[in-house]
Design an enzyme around this catalytic site. Structure first.
Site, PDB file in Angstrom:
ATOM      1  N   LYS A   2       0.810  -1.043   0.065  1.00  0.00           N
ATOM      2  CA  LYS A   2       0.076  -0.110   0.142  1.00  0.00           C
ATOM      3  C   LYS A   2       0.909   1.356   0.165  1.00  0.00           C
ATOM      4  CE  LYS A   2      -4.429   1.222   2.041  1.00  0.00           C
ATOM      5  NZ  LYS A   2      -5.277   1.412   0.930  1.00  0.00           N
TER       6      LYS A   2
HETATM    7  N1  PMP Z   1      -7.537  -2.624  -3.290  1.00  0.00           N
HETATM    8  C1  PMP Z   1      -6.906  -1.431  -3.185  1.00  0.00           C
HETATM    9  C2  PMP Z   1      -6.246  -0.758  -4.371  1.00  0.00           C
HETATM   10  C3  PMP Z   1      -6.929  -0.774  -2.036  1.00  0.00           C
HETATM   11  O1  PMP Z   1      -6.711   0.523  -1.916  1.00  0.00           O
HETATM   12  C4  PMP Z   1      -7.912  -1.147  -0.996  1.00  0.00           C
HETATM   13  C5  PMP Z   1      -8.111  -0.530   0.268  1.00  0.00           C
HETATM   14  N2  PMP Z   1      -6.855  -0.591   1.083  1.00  0.00           N
HETATM   15  C6  PMP Z   1      -8.294  -2.431  -1.140  1.00  0.00           C
HETATM   16  C7  PMP Z   1      -8.054  -3.125  -2.290  1.00  0.00           C
HETATM   17  C8  PMP Z   1      -9.122  -3.304  -0.075  1.00  0.00           C
HETATM   18  O2  PMP Z   1      -8.124  -3.539   1.011  1.00  0.00           O
HETATM   19  P1  PMP Z   1      -8.434  -3.756   2.697  1.00  0.00           P
HETATM   20  O3  PMP Z   1      -9.753  -4.684   2.415  1.00  0.00           O
HETATM   21  O4  PMP Z   1      -7.409  -4.292   3.091  1.00  0.00           O
HETATM   22  O5  PMP Z   1      -8.968  -2.257   2.971  1.00  0.00           O
END
Ligand code: PMP
Length: 292
Positions: free
Chosen positions: A153
């Site tokens: 991320k």
């Molecule tokens: N894909 C992307 C590109 C994201 O930014 C997110 C948000 N963090 C997610 C998927 C979903 O991840 P999570 O369930 O860990 O929030």
């Protein structure tokens, strides 16, 4: 919206007022996107705030930092405890929490050793609202995992997400769905994608997506309920004829999709197994209060 005169944030080992906090305008992260971050939610429970999957989020933050060559001094446990303290100092329980690891002044592209961390929290409704989403397949594709560590991320990745979101909104849609560089369905700008067809739940395999914590949670719940889940690469064509589809993410939670490229899904959201998973998620986020 994100802070007021009283809001307190954590910044480099101190608790400071958000309105007084300062960063260096020559920060490498501000110019080039070389930071890493998380999006976490806390839910009010009978035992106080429950920071949902806190450990998993901070493990991913440390993973993202490692991928960017950023040295972190905080441990997962320290970060979890700081999060509870942040909520306490701001007197909020239902909150979105944003930790950001950013780098100091460096206008070169070389490694920056000056590392900073901030953490803020605010009250935030589900990111996409409550209504089923009209989605379009984006003309932008997710970055090739050979060009960036797409499973981390990293702030800079979100240029791709912002471009896709802006395009979708400009063309009158609520949200974008991005394909990967091989033409397979990947994910939304800030959420993972699922669809249900013939009673089977499908989601893109890992490799070209952020491995979402909500995605893993939904897979876990589906298996608990005995619903088959298939993680694989699939094209947009394979989604056609599905009963329903939805996005998952910490900010988004579980957002139903009414159509993609104006092709409507067959079943009413509330009559699908996805809705059962949605209800299970809603119920679970408010329980299992864990402080490390
Ligand atoms: N894909 C992307 C590109 C994201 O930014 C997110 C948000 N963090 C997610 C998927 C979903 O991840 P999570 O369930 O860990 O929030």
């Amino acid at each position: 919206m994100y802070y007021n005169k009283e809001s307190i944030i954590y910044l480099d080992g101190e608790w400071v007022k958000a309105i007084e906090a300062k960063i260096d305008l020559f920060s490498q992260t501000l110019h080039y996107g070389s930071g890493v971050f998380e999006g976490i939610r806390a839910y009010d429970s009978s035992a106080g705030p429950n920071v949902f999957k806190a450990k998993e989020h901070y493990e991913r933050l440390l993973y993202s930092a490692k991928k960017m060559g950023i040295n972190m001094t905080h441990t997962v446990n320290e970060l979890v405890n700081l999060t509870y303290e942040l909520l306490d100092r701001n007197n909020i329980s239902d909150a979105y929490i944003r930790p950001l690891v950013f780098l100091g002044a460096n206008m070169k592209l070389a490694k920056t050793f000056d590392t900073h961390i901030m953490m803020a929290a605010w009250e935030w409704e589900p990111y996409s609202g409550e209504d089923p989403l009209r989605v379009m397949v984006s003309s932008f594709e997710r970055p090739n995992p050979k060009s960036v560590p797409i499973d981390a991320k990293i702030s800079g990745h979100y240029i791709n997400s912002i471009l896709a979101t802006n395009e979708a909104k400009r063309l009158g849609y609520d949200e974008a769905l991005l394909l990967d560089s091989n033409g397979y369905v990947a994910e939304g700008p800030g959420a993972n994608f699922f669809f249900v067809k013939d009673g089977i739940i499908y989601t893109p395999a890992l490799g070209n997506i952020l491995p979402g914590i909500t995605r893993a949670t939904i897979i876990e719940y589906a298996m608990e309920l005995g619903y088959p889940v298939v993680e694989k690469f699939f094209t947009f064509d394979e989604i056609k004829g599905a009963e329903t589809a939805f996005f998952t993410g910490t900010a988004t939670e579980i957002a139903s999709i009414s159509s993609i490229n104006d092709i409507k899904f067959e079943k009413d959201w509330k009559e699908t197994i996805a809705y059962e998973l949605f209800l299970m998620y809603r119920q679970r986020v408010n329980s299992n209060h864990v402080v490390l």
